[in-house]
Scaffold this motif. Structure first.
Motif, PDB file in Angstrom:
ATOM      1  N   PRO A 175       0.706  -1.303   0.012  1.00  0.00           N
ATOM      2  CA  PRO A 175      -0.132   0.029  -0.134  1.00  0.00           C
ATOM      3  C   PRO A 175       0.769   1.264  -0.063  1.00  0.00           C
ATOM      4  O   PRO A 175       0.715   2.275  -0.725  1.00  0.00           O
ATOM      5  CB  PRO A 175      -1.003  -0.072   1.267  1.00  0.00           C
ATOM      6  CG  PRO A 175      -1.035  -1.294   1.663  1.00  0.00           C
ATOM      7  CD  PRO A 175       0.417  -2.117   0.882  1.00  0.00           C
ATOM      8  N   TYR A 186      -3.742   2.851   8.225  1.00  0.00           N
ATOM      9  CA  TYR A 186      -3.861   3.508   6.755  1.00  0.00           C
ATOM     10  C   TYR A 186      -4.128   4.929   6.913  1.00  0.00           C
ATOM     11  O   TYR A 186      -3.736   5.631   6.097  1.00  0.00           O
ATOM     12  CB  TYR A 186      -4.891   2.852   6.306  1.00  0.00           C
ATOM     13  CG  TYR A 186      -4.670   1.211   5.794  1.00  0.00           C
ATOM     14  CD1 TYR A 186      -3.424   0.926   5.322  1.00  0.00           C
ATOM     15  CD2 TYR A 186      -5.405   0.379   6.262  1.00  0.00           C
ATOM     16  CE1 TYR A 186      -3.093  -0.384   5.044  1.00  0.00           C
ATOM     17  CE2 TYR A 186      -5.163  -1.016   6.103  1.00  0.00           C
ATOM     18  CZ  TYR A 186      -4.054  -1.430   5.509  1.00  0.00           C
ATOM     19  OH  TYR A 186      -3.707  -2.699   5.281  1.00  0.00           O
ATOM     20  N   LEU A 246       3.596   2.872   8.369  1.00  0.00           N
ATOM     21  CA  LEU A 246       2.710   1.836   8.446  1.00  0.00           C
ATOM     22  C   LEU A 246       3.470   0.832   9.450  1.00  0.00           C
ATOM     23  O   LEU A 246       2.973   0.147  10.497  1.00  0.00           O
ATOM     24  CB  LEU A 246       2.803   0.867   7.173  1.00  0.00           C
ATOM     25  CG  LEU A 246       1.786   1.282   6.172  1.00  0.00           C
ATOM     26  CD1 LEU A 246       1.811   0.151   4.859  1.00  0.00           C
ATOM     27  CD2 LEU A 246       0.350   0.874   6.683  1.00  0.00           C
TER      28      LEU A 246
END
Length: 89
Positions: free
Chosen positions: A16, A72, A56
């Motif tokens: 991500p 996130y 993260l």
């Protein structure tokens, strides 16, 4: 856990951050015409991705597990901040 499994987990953890960092670096010039401090888009994508991966990792360390929405949110905040910081002059 073997080496291949460890590499697979690590790549899935940072995917991500890589996706958002690259997307932000390549789409930002469409909306904001200012030249960034990092001269190339690849360099800016790398900076954004590293900032996101660190966010993260910090969220994993603080929250105790991966995949929480707060992690996130920290990813989005870190990549947006690094892009903003690179575009200010």
């Amino acid at each position: 856990m073997g080496l291949f499994d460890l590499l697979n987990h690590l790549l899935n953890f940072v995917a991500p951050a890589l996706a958002l960092g690259c997307l932000l670096a390549f789409v930002a010039p469409v909306f904001y015409r200012k030249q960034s401090l990092a001269r190339g888009r690849i360099a800016q994508a790398a900076i954004n991705s590293v900032a996101g991966a660190l966010a993260l990792g910090l969220a994993l360390w603080l929250l105790g597990r991966d995949g929480k929405m707060a992690g996130y949110a920290a990813l989005v905040l870190a990549t947006a901040t690094s892009q903003w910081w690179a575009l200010r002059r």
